[in-house]
Enzyme design. Structure first.
Site, PDB file in Angstrom:
ATOM      1  N   ASP A 185       0.846  -1.190   0.000  1.00 55.06           N
ATOM      2  CA  ASP A 185       0.000   0.000   0.000  1.00 55.06           C
ATOM      3  C   ASP A 185       0.889   1.252   0.000  1.00 55.06           C
ATOM      4  O   ASP A 185       1.909   1.310   0.694  1.00 55.06           O
ATOM      5  CB  ASP A 185      -0.909  -0.016   1.230  1.00 55.06           C
ATOM      6  CG  ASP A 185      -2.058   0.976   1.114  1.00 55.06           C
ATOM      7  OD1 ASP A 185      -3.215   0.532   1.029  1.00 55.06           O
ATOM      8  OD2 ASP A 185      -1.790   2.200   1.124  1.00 55.06           O
ATOM      9  N   ASN A 235     -12.810  -2.867   2.461  1.00 52.78           N
ATOM     10  CA  ASN A 235     -13.684  -1.702   2.584  1.00 52.78           C
ATOM     11  C   ASN A 235     -14.611  -1.673   1.375  1.00 52.78           C
ATOM     12  O   ASN A 235     -14.159  -1.838   0.240  1.00 52.78           O
ATOM     13  CB  ASN A 235     -12.851  -0.418   2.636  1.00 52.78           C
ATOM     14  CG  ASN A 235     -11.975  -0.350   3.879  1.00 52.78           C
ATOM     15  OD1 ASN A 235     -12.345  -0.859   4.932  1.00 52.78           O
ATOM     16  ND2 ASN A 235     -10.808   0.260   3.747  1.00 52.78           N
ATOM     17  N   GLY A 265     -15.723   3.099   3.586  1.00 53.13           N
ATOM     18  CA  GLY A 265     -14.399   3.716   3.474  1.00 53.13           C
ATOM     19  C   GLY A 265     -13.637   3.331   2.223  1.00 53.13           C
ATOM     20  O   GLY A 265     -12.419   3.513   2.158  1.00 53.13           O
ATOM     21  N   GLN A 266     -14.334   2.816   1.211  1.00 48.47           N
ATOM     22  CA  GLN A 266     -13.651   2.421  -0.026  1.00 48.47           C
ATOM     23  C   GLN A 266     -13.338   3.656  -0.864  1.00 48.47           C
ATOM     24  O   GLN A 266     -14.245   4.413  -1.213  1.00 48.47           O
ATOM     25  CB  GLN A 266     -14.540   1.454  -0.830  1.00 48.47           C
ATOM     26  CG  GLN A 266     -13.863   0.941  -2.091  1.00 48.47           C
ATOM     27  CD  GLN A 266     -14.709  -0.083  -2.845  1.00 48.47           C
ATOM     28  OE1 GLN A 266     -15.891  -0.287  -2.552  1.00 48.47           O
ATOM     29  NE2 GLN A 266     -14.108  -0.728  -3.827  1.00 48.47           N
ATOM     30  N   HIS A 288     -10.325  -4.855  -3.492  1.00 50.07           N
ATOM     31  CA  HIS A 288      -9.011  -5.122  -2.900  1.00 50.07           C
ATOM     32  C   HIS A 288      -9.176  -5.553  -1.458  1.00 50.07           C
ATOM     33  O   HIS A 288     -10.059  -5.088  -0.751  1.00 50.07           O
ATOM     34  CB  HIS A 288      -8.090  -3.899  -2.986  1.00 50.07           C
ATOM     35  CG  HIS A 288      -8.701  -2.626  -2.482  1.00 50.07           C
ATOM     36  ND1 HIS A 288      -9.621  -1.903  -3.211  1.00 50.07           N
ATOM     37  CD2 HIS A 288      -8.532  -1.937  -1.323  1.00 50.07           C
ATOM     38  CE1 HIS A 288      -9.984  -0.825  -2.525  1.00 50.07           C
ATOM     39  NE2 HIS A 288      -9.342  -0.832  -1.364  1.00 50.07           N
ATOM     40  N   HIS A 326      -7.180  -5.597   2.032  1.00 45.09           N
ATOM     41  CA  HIS A 326      -6.018  -5.115   2.781  1.00 45.09           C
ATOM     42  C   HIS A 326      -5.549  -6.253   3.680  1.00 45.09           C
ATOM     43  O   HIS A 326      -6.356  -6.855   4.386  1.00 45.09           O
ATOM     44  CB  HIS A 326      -6.395  -3.953   3.701  1.00 45.09           C
ATOM     45  CG  HIS A 326      -6.875  -2.716   3.016  1.00 45.09           C
ATOM     46  ND1 HIS A 326      -6.097  -1.584   2.896  1.00 45.09           N
ATOM     47  CD2 HIS A 326      -8.067  -2.403   2.436  1.00 45.09           C
ATOM     48  CE1 HIS A 326      -6.799  -0.630   2.277  1.00 45.09           C
ATOM     49  NE2 HIS A 326      -8.003  -1.102   1.992  1.00 45.09           N
TER      50      HIS A 326
HETATM   51  P1  DGP Z   1      -9.547   1.786   0.326  1.00 41.80           P
HETATM   52  O1  DGP Z   1      -9.601   3.065   1.095  1.00 41.80           O
HETATM   53  O2  DGP Z   1      -9.999   0.582   1.122  1.00 41.80           O
HETATM   54  O3  DGP Z   1     -10.224   1.904  -1.013  1.00 41.80           O
HETATM   55  O4  DGP Z   1      -8.011   1.528   0.076  1.00 41.80           O
HETATM   56  C1  DGP Z   1      -7.304   2.034  -1.000  1.00 41.80           C
HETATM   57  C2  DGP Z   1      -5.847   1.928  -0.641  1.00 41.80           C
HETATM   58  O5  DGP Z   1      -5.120   1.998  -1.843  1.00 41.80           O
HETATM   59  C3  DGP Z   1      -5.321   3.008   0.273  1.00 41.80           C
HETATM   60  O6  DGP Z   1      -4.840   2.413   1.469  1.00 41.80           O
HETATM   61  C4  DGP Z   1      -4.190   3.664  -0.492  1.00 41.80           C
HETATM   62  C5  DGP Z   1      -3.912   2.673  -1.603  1.00 41.80           C
HETATM   63  N1  DGP Z   1      -3.537   3.255  -2.866  1.00 41.80           N
HETATM   64  C6  DGP Z   1      -4.233   4.182  -3.571  1.00 41.80           C
HETATM   65  N2  DGP Z   1      -3.596   4.461  -4.723  1.00 41.80           N
HETATM   66  C7  DGP Z   1      -2.484   3.674  -4.748  1.00 41.80           C
HETATM   67  C8  DGP Z   1      -1.425   3.494  -5.696  1.00 41.80           C
HETATM   68  O7  DGP Z   1      -1.364   4.129  -6.749  1.00 41.80           O
HETATM   69  N3  DGP Z   1      -0.457   2.602  -5.363  1.00 41.80           N
HETATM   70  C9  DGP Z   1      -0.503   1.878  -4.212  1.00 41.80           C
HETATM   71  N4  DGP Z   1       0.492   1.030  -3.984  1.00 41.80           N
HETATM   72  N5  DGP Z   1      -1.492   2.018  -3.307  1.00 41.80           N
HETATM   73  C10 DGP Z   1      -2.455   2.907  -3.574  1.00 41.80           C
END
Ligand code: DGP
Length: 115
Positions: free
Chosen positions: A30, A88, A94-95, A101, A103
């Site tokens: 992340d 999420n 909180g998505q 995805h 986590h």
């Molecule tokens: P959510 O809030 O559950 O939709 O989680 C999205 C997650 O994705 C958040 O923790 C940050 C991560 N994220 C968003 N954009 C990118 C990206 O471009 N690269 C990576 N590695 N993570 C990302």
């Protein structure tokens, strides 16, 4: 999907720190880690959330849950002490990225209830 950041990561168009990949699944670190270990596990095909899963995805979800997540938890050394898996979903869930995805968070004690 053309404008989906996670589709771009899965296809290699956008670089990321990939920790696992097969023909159906990609897992990467992340960008904004919330724990010492914070990995996102995604299907390569675009599915918006758990609500977008259908009968045809049963093998995919079981592969993620039964194979990929336990393997990663062991490899990333969080299996023994414990970890959290979160999907999420939707606005109040909180998505923020609309590509399914999971986590995988570990390496510290988690609180309950989550914020
Ligand atoms: P959510 O809030 O559950 O939709 O989680 C999205 C997650 O994705 C958040 O923790 C940050 C991560 N994220 C968003 N954009 C990118 C990206 O471009 N690269 C990576 N590695 N993570 C990302």
């Amino acid at each position: 999907m053309a404008d989906c950041i996670f589709c771009k990561i899965a296809s290699g168009q956008v670089p990321s720190n990939i920790v696992y990949e097969d023909d159906q699944v990609t897992a990467f670190r992340d960008l904004e880690p919330q724990a010492p270990v914070h990995v996102l596990i995604i299907p390569k095909k675009h599915v918006e959330s758990v609500l977008g899963l259908g009968d045809e995805d049963r093998e995919l979800v079981s592969h993620i849950m039964c194979d990929v997540i336990p393997k990663l938890a062991r490899e990333l050394k969080v299996a023994e002490k414990g970890f959290r898996v979160v999907a999420n979903t939707g606005e109040e869930g909180g998505q923020t990225v609309k590509h399914l995805h999971f986590h995988l968070l570990g390496g510290r004690s988690m609180q309950w209830p989550p914020g």
